[in-house]
Write an enzyme that holds these catalytic residues in place. Structure first.
Site, PDB file in Angstrom:
ATOM      1  N   HIS A   1       0.840  -1.128  -0.004  1.00 12.25           N
ATOM      2  CA  HIS A   1       0.002  -0.147   0.144  1.00 12.25           C
ATOM      3  C   HIS A   1       0.901   0.976   0.082  1.00 12.25           C
ATOM      4  CE1 HIS A   1      -3.757  -1.875   1.691  1.00 12.25           C
ATOM      5  NE2 HIS A   1      -3.352  -2.472   0.784  1.00 12.25           N
TER       6      HIS A   1
ATOM      7  N   GLU B   1       1.008   3.796   1.860  1.00  8.28           N
ATOM      8  CA  GLU B   1       1.664   4.147   3.008  1.00  8.28           C
ATOM      9  C   GLU B   1       2.731   3.302   3.473  1.00  8.28           C
ATOM     10  OE1 GLU B   1      -3.136   4.533   3.686  1.00  8.28           O
ATOM     11  OE2 GLU B   1      -1.738   3.420   2.461  1.00  8.28           O
TER      12      GLU B   1
ATOM     13  N   CYS C   1      -6.092   1.670   5.757  1.00  6.85           N
ATOM     14  CA  CYS C   1      -6.759   0.568   6.254  1.00  6.85           C
ATOM     15  C   CYS C   1      -6.056   0.277   7.455  1.00  6.85           C
ATOM     16  CB  CYS C   1      -6.594  -0.274   5.414  1.00  6.85           C
ATOM     17  SG  CYS C   1      -5.025  -0.924   5.033  1.00  6.85           S
TER      18      CYS C   1
ATOM     19  N   CYS D   1      -2.224  -0.454   7.537  1.00 10.28           N
ATOM     20  CA  CYS D   1      -1.533   0.825   7.464  1.00 10.28           C
ATOM     21  C   CYS D   1      -1.640   1.932   8.659  1.00 10.28           C
ATOM     22  CB  CYS D   1      -1.807   1.590   6.095  1.00 10.28           C
ATOM     23  SG  CYS D   1      -1.622   0.832   4.601  1.00 10.28           S
TER      24      CYS D   1
END
Length: 169
Positions: A54, A56, A84, A87
């Site tokens: 992801h 992040e 999410c 993260c």
């Protein structure tokens, strides 16, 4: 909200465009320390075959390498979409000081929408949250991507049905 928050979010939006160009969900993230970008990332789960890739997480990894420490004290993470739970958990473990995000994620958001991992009294670190920076732009970017993806999916299904009818002739 500071003017610099808008500037940094625009930077993250440009990274989201990179993700979209690669066929990824358009999310971009940066980590800023003392006025300097020390980490950046965009979603690359498909291209890297990595569920943890992801925006992040990639930005946090890069920042850790650049600063020589997994603890990213006094940093701000800017991301176009609410993080999410994975993260958000990574941000807590990294000791990120502040999270600034654009669009809320009403399905998987972990900074207030569904869960609030980054600001939970039960954890050993809490991240300050600034939500809604360039929210309309960030929301439209994500919504447009998924609208386009749904249209492409419908077109493929229609073409497949057409191919079936052609084969029957």
């Amino acid at each position: 909200m500071e003017n610099t928050d808008i500037d940094w979010m625009n930077y993250a939006l440009r990274l989201a465009e990179k993700a979209e160009a690669q066929g990824e969900v358009p999310v971009g993230a940066i980590v800023v320390y003392q006025g300097e970008v020390v980490g950046e990332g965009w979603n690359q789960t498909i291209s890297l075959n990595d569920a943890t890739a992801h925006a992040e997480v990639l930005a946090l990894r890069q920042a850790g390498e650049k600063l020589g420490n997994y603890r990213l004290l006094d940093t701000t993470l800017y991301v176009t979409l609410e993080p999410c739970s994975m993260c958000a958990g990574a941000m807590v473990h990294a000791r990120v000081k502040r999270l600034v995000f654009g669009a809320s994620d009403l399905k998987t958001g972990a900074a207030g929408s569904v869960f609030n991992i980054v600001d939970n009294d039960n954890l050993n670190h809490r991240v300050a949250i600034e939500a809604g920076v360039l929210e309309a732009v960030c929301s439209e970017h994500i919504s447009r991507f998924f609208r386009k993806r749904r249209e492409q999916h419908k077109l493929r299904k229609k073409q497949q049905r057409g191919d079936l009818f052609s084969a029957a002739d």
